[in-house]
Design a protein around this motif. Sequence first.
Motif, PDB file in Angstrom:
ATOM      1  N   GLY A 119       0.804  -1.219   0.000  1.00 53.63           N
ATOM      2  CA  GLY A 119       0.000   0.000   0.000  1.00 53.63           C
ATOM      3  C   GLY A 119       0.834   1.265   0.000  1.00 53.63           C
ATOM      4  N   GLY A 120       2.059   1.206   0.553  1.00 59.82           N
ATOM      5  CA  GLY A 120       2.920   2.386   0.660  1.00 59.82           C
ATOM      6  C   GLY A 120       3.116   3.133  -0.649  1.00 59.82           C
ATOM      7  N   PRO A 121       3.490   2.445  -1.751  1.00 60.83           N
ATOM      8  CA  PRO A 121       3.729   3.171  -3.019  1.00 60.83           C
ATOM      9  C   PRO A 121       2.456   3.639  -3.720  1.00 60.83           C
ATOM     10  CG  PRO A 121       4.973   1.097  -2.930  1.00 60.83           C
ATOM     11  CD  PRO A 121       3.965   1.052  -1.814  1.00 60.83           C
ATOM     12  N   LEU A 122       1.279   3.126  -3.342  1.00 59.16           N
ATOM     13  CA  LEU A 122       0.057   3.441  -4.092  1.00 59.16           C
ATOM     14  C   LEU A 122      -0.326   4.921  -4.016  1.00 59.16           C
ATOM     15  CD1 LEU A 122      -2.188   0.306  -3.394  1.00 59.16           C
ATOM     16  CD2 LEU A 122      -1.068   0.947  -5.537  1.00 59.16           C
ATOM     17  N   MET A 123      -0.190   5.537  -2.826  1.00 59.23           N
ATOM     18  CA  MET A 123      -0.563   6.955  -2.707  1.00 59.23           C
ATOM     19  C   MET A 123       0.315   7.861  -3.568  1.00 59.23           C
ATOM     20  SD  MET A 123      -1.758   7.708   1.213  1.00 59.23           S
ATOM     21  CE  MET A 123      -2.014   9.446   0.902  1.00 59.23           C
ATOM     22  N   PRO A 124       1.649   7.809  -3.416  1.00 56.59           N
ATOM     23  CA  PRO A 124       2.476   8.687  -4.258  1.00 56.59           C
ATOM     24  C   PRO A 124       2.373   8.359  -5.743  1.00 56.59           C
ATOM     25  CG  PRO A 124       3.846   7.225  -2.923  1.00 56.59           C
ATOM     26  CD  PRO A 124       2.465   7.095  -2.405  1.00 56.59           C
ATOM     27  N   LEU A 125       2.229   7.066  -6.111  1.00 58.82           N
ATOM     28  CA  LEU A 125       2.128   6.707  -7.526  1.00 58.82           C
ATOM     29  C   LEU A 125       0.806   7.158  -8.137  1.00 58.82           C
ATOM     30  CD1 LEU A 125       3.736   3.140  -7.751  1.00 58.82           C
ATOM     31  CD2 LEU A 125       4.599   5.265  -8.732  1.00 58.82           C
ATOM     32  N   SER A 126      -0.285   7.088  -7.348  1.00 56.98           N
ATOM     33  CA  SER A 126      -1.571   7.556  -7.872  1.00 56.98           C
ATOM     34  C   SER A 126      -1.493   9.051  -8.176  1.00 56.98           C
ATOM     35  CB  SER A 126      -2.700   7.269  -6.876  1.00 56.98           C
ATOM     36  OG  SER A 126      -2.550   8.029  -5.683  1.00 56.98           O
ATOM     37  N   GLN A 127      -0.796   9.781  -7.310  1.00 59.75           N
ATOM     38  CA  GLN A 127      -0.620  11.218  -7.512  1.00 59.75           C
ATOM     39  C   GLN A 127       0.243  11.490  -8.748  1.00 59.75           C
ATOM     40  OE1 GLN A 127       1.540  13.228  -4.372  1.00 59.75           O
ATOM     41  NE2 GLN A 127       0.148  14.956  -4.432  1.00 59.75           N
ATOM     42  N   ALA A 128       1.353  10.753  -8.861  1.00 56.60           N
ATOM     43  CA  ALA A 128       2.271  10.954  -9.990  1.00 56.60           C
ATOM     44  C   ALA A 128       1.606  10.598 -11.321  1.00 56.60           C
ATOM     45  CB  ALA A 128       3.524  10.111  -9.787  1.00 56.60           C
ATOM     46  N   LEU A 129       0.835   9.514 -11.355  1.00 53.26           N
ATOM     47  CA  LEU A 129       0.185   9.089 -12.595  1.00 53.26           C
ATOM     48  C   LEU A 129      -0.933  10.048 -13.000  1.00 53.26           C
ATOM     49  CD1 LEU A 129       0.143   5.209 -12.090  1.00 53.26           C
ATOM     50  CD2 LEU A 129       1.381   6.478 -13.870  1.00 53.26           C
ATOM     51  N   LEU A 130      -1.639  10.602 -12.027  1.00 53.57           N
ATOM     52  CA  LEU A 130      -2.658  11.608 -12.346  1.00 53.57           C
ATOM     53  C   LEU A 130      -2.011  12.815 -13.032  1.00 53.57           C
ATOM     54  CD1 LEU A 130      -5.022  11.627  -9.217  1.00 53.57           C
ATOM     55  CD2 LEU A 130      -5.710  11.235 -11.590  1.00 53.57           C
ATOM     56  N   MET A 131      -0.873  13.231 -12.510  1.00 55.38           N
ATOM     57  CA  MET A 131      -0.159  14.362 -13.115  1.00 55.38           C
ATOM     58  C   MET A 131       0.333  13.993 -14.519  1.00 55.38           C
ATOM     59  SD  MET A 131      -0.046  16.887 -10.829  1.00 55.38           S
ATOM     60  CE  MET A 131       1.451  17.872 -10.885  1.00 55.38           C
ATOM     61  N   ARG A 132       0.685  12.738 -14.699  1.00 53.61           N
ATOM     62  CA  ARG A 132       1.269  12.295 -15.962  1.00 53.61           C
ATOM     63  C   ARG A 132       0.234  12.215 -17.090  1.00 53.61           C
ATOM     64  NH1 ARG A 132       5.661  10.087 -18.210  1.00 53.61           N
ATOM     65  NH2 ARG A 132       5.514   8.235 -19.537  1.00 53.61           N
ATOM     66  N   ILE A 133      -0.986  11.768 -16.773  1.00 51.46           N
ATOM     67  CA  ILE A 133      -1.969  11.543 -17.833  1.00 51.46           C
ATOM     68  C   ILE A 133      -2.775  12.792 -18.187  1.00 51.46           C
ATOM     69  CG2 ILE A 133      -2.169   9.095 -17.277  1.00 51.46           C
ATOM     70  CD1 ILE A 133      -4.833   9.696 -15.912  1.00 51.46           C
ATOM     71  N   HIS A 134      -2.652  13.847 -17.346  1.00 48.73           N
ATOM     72  CA  HIS A 134      -3.397  15.084 -17.629  1.00 48.73           C
ATOM     73  C   HIS A 134      -2.466  16.162 -18.171  1.00 48.73           C
ATOM     74  CE1 HIS A 134      -6.476  13.229 -15.024  1.00 48.73           C
ATOM     75  NE2 HIS A 134      -7.317  13.979 -15.699  1.00 48.73           N
ATOM     76  N   PRO A 135      -2.950  16.971 -19.108  1.00 52.45           N
ATOM     77  CA  PRO A 135      -2.145  18.101 -19.586  1.00 52.45           C
ATOM     78  C   PRO A 135      -1.956  19.117 -18.458  1.00 52.45           C
ATOM     79  CG  PRO A 135      -4.387  18.227 -20.457  1.00 52.45           C
ATOM     80  CD  PRO A 135      -4.255  16.889 -19.784  1.00 52.45           C
ATOM     81  N   PRO A 136      -0.928  19.944 -18.528  1.00 53.30           N
ATOM     82  CA  PRO A 136      -0.606  20.874 -17.434  1.00 53.30           C
ATOM     83  C   PRO A 136      -1.776  21.726 -16.965  1.00 53.30           C
ATOM     84  CG  PRO A 136       1.157  20.873 -19.042  1.00 53.30           C
ATOM     85  CD  PRO A 136       0.066  20.026 -19.615  1.00 53.30           C
ATOM     86  N   GLU A 137      -2.644  22.162 -17.900  1.00 53.27           N
ATOM     87  CA  GLU A 137      -3.742  23.045 -17.500  1.00 53.27           C
ATOM     88  C   GLU A 137      -4.809  22.314 -16.679  1.00 53.27           C
ATOM     89  OE1 GLU A 137      -4.685  21.750 -21.795  1.00 53.27           O
ATOM     90  OE2 GLU A 137      -2.926  22.365 -20.612  1.00 53.27           O
ATOM     91  N   LYS A 138      -4.746  20.972 -16.651  1.00 56.66           N
ATOM     92  CA  LYS A 138      -5.728  20.183 -15.891  1.00 56.66           C
ATOM     93  C   LYS A 138      -5.149  19.626 -14.585  1.00 56.66           C
ATOM     94  CE  LYS A 138      -9.048  20.321 -19.030  1.00 56.66           C
ATOM     95  NZ  LYS A 138     -10.338  20.975 -18.756  1.00 56.66           N
ATOM     96  N   HIS A 139      -3.886  19.942 -14.311  1.00 63.61           N
ATOM     97  CA  HIS A 139      -3.234  19.385 -13.116  1.00 63.61           C
ATOM     98  C   HIS A 139      -3.949  19.789 -11.830  1.00 63.61           C
ATOM     99  CE1 HIS A 139       0.973  18.395 -14.972  1.00 63.61           C
ATOM    100  NE2 HIS A 139      -0.008  17.668 -15.457  1.00 63.61           N
TER     101      HIS A 139
END
Length: 507
Positions: A119-139
């Motif tokens: 479970g430890g990596p899931l929180m930071p990775l979910s945050q990082a992947l959300l930033m990755r799949i959205h364009p900057p204006e949607k961050h």
Amino acid sequence: MSTFTPFGDLTGRKLLLATLVLALANFMVVVDTTIANVAVAHITGSLAVSTTQGTWIITSYAVAEAICVPLTGWLAGRFGAVRVFASCLMGFTAFSILCGFSHTLEMLVFCRIGQGLFGGPLMPLSQALLMRIHPPEKHAQAMGLWAMTTVVGPIVGPIMGGWICDNLSWHWIFFINLPIGIVCIFAVLHLLKPAETQIAAVKVDAIGLSLLVIAVGALQLMLDLGHDHDWFSSQLIQALSITSFMAFVIFIIWEMTEKNPIVNISIFRHKGFSIAVLTLGCGFGAFFGSIVLIPQWLQTNMGYTATWAGYLTATMGIGSMTMSPIVAKLSTKMDQRILASFGLVILAGVTFMRAFWNNEADFMALAWPQILQGFGIPFFFIPLTNLALGSVLPSEVASAAGLMSFVRTMGGAIGASLAVTIWDDHASISRSEMVSRLHPETTVDMLVSQGYSHQAALATISNLVNQQALTQSANHVFLVFSTIFILGALVIWLCPKPKKVAAGPTH
């Protein structure tokens, strides 16, 4: 505005589904940090173990999670963020099922450690992947959704855990992760493959990681076993304390000289970061210790069901959800030391209010400190996070966020262990003091004259003494935690005046 995304057809409905799946996975992990709090009384009763031992169910998860957070960056770089995220979801779901099937404390604690590691990596990775799949204006919108799941999770956890324990069985607080986990795993593998990150043969700091595991593991074992082994009169506790201390010293020296450290200790050279993180760790320990202790006291002393203990615990969510956006806006305009100090004073005040609780208190008398605490929590978390991340170099923000998350999680685990240990130890002292002042013969005679048998009269007196002792001891714990918050409110002024607000990860 550009709507360009570098991940092929991950747009429109698919992008929305991917966003919701990442938020749902984060929500599941956050809920699991609090869902067991109200279930401890049920679990300890079912497994026939003490309250102190029952706390291992919470602390084992927190410690395992804390150890794994610093590894997240290395795992993503070595195997790919999407692969690691999917693998962690599989592991978390599998260990959730095993937790539900556990019938001994040892098995349950082992499986909770497994849950925490995955479970430890899931929180930071979910945050990082959300930033990755959205364009900057949607961050900002993506992070808003992520933050909402992080705030709502601890509110829903106690309510859900209480209802499940009262209406089904404590085993189901873990089984409910199965359908959520399966949906998230399936969706991640089918939706997020185009967003996979590049991999490289990055070397892991195996010695640093081993030292970290030994140091943290020995410290937590010392805290969890200390009460049962009469603390430092036991050779086992002495050995664990020496092992933890030596491992921490060697770990710090090693990390300061290692080329690719698992934890970037050098970030502590920033005075603002060090003071903010120390305050956050100690404050979160007092906060988390309180929210672990309160449901147990409510169910042990006040006759609350797990459901109603969950309702009471969750009332702090009202203020948290209301004030979070307001505090976030204030943080861009005001000296964040003022905001953090104000938040810590509020937390000190509500904790001090609890120090005068008694066994005749009604629901609202117990709920008001929780509600007021909810208004103080955003003033505590948001400015301290910004103070810490605003004190480091831009290139160090990611490492600083991981280190801050580790310190906060460890603070919570230590706070939970200390809260229950002090509660149990001080209850014995209070009980002895009350018994020494009692005149049991007179009280027994009075109860016998009212129709009680001699044994029933003694049992009634004993139960009353035990209840009062536990309440006095809980009040003592709250007084200690209130002092910690006050000290934090003063210490935070040692931070240099912030010159900027960091916009970095807050996991």
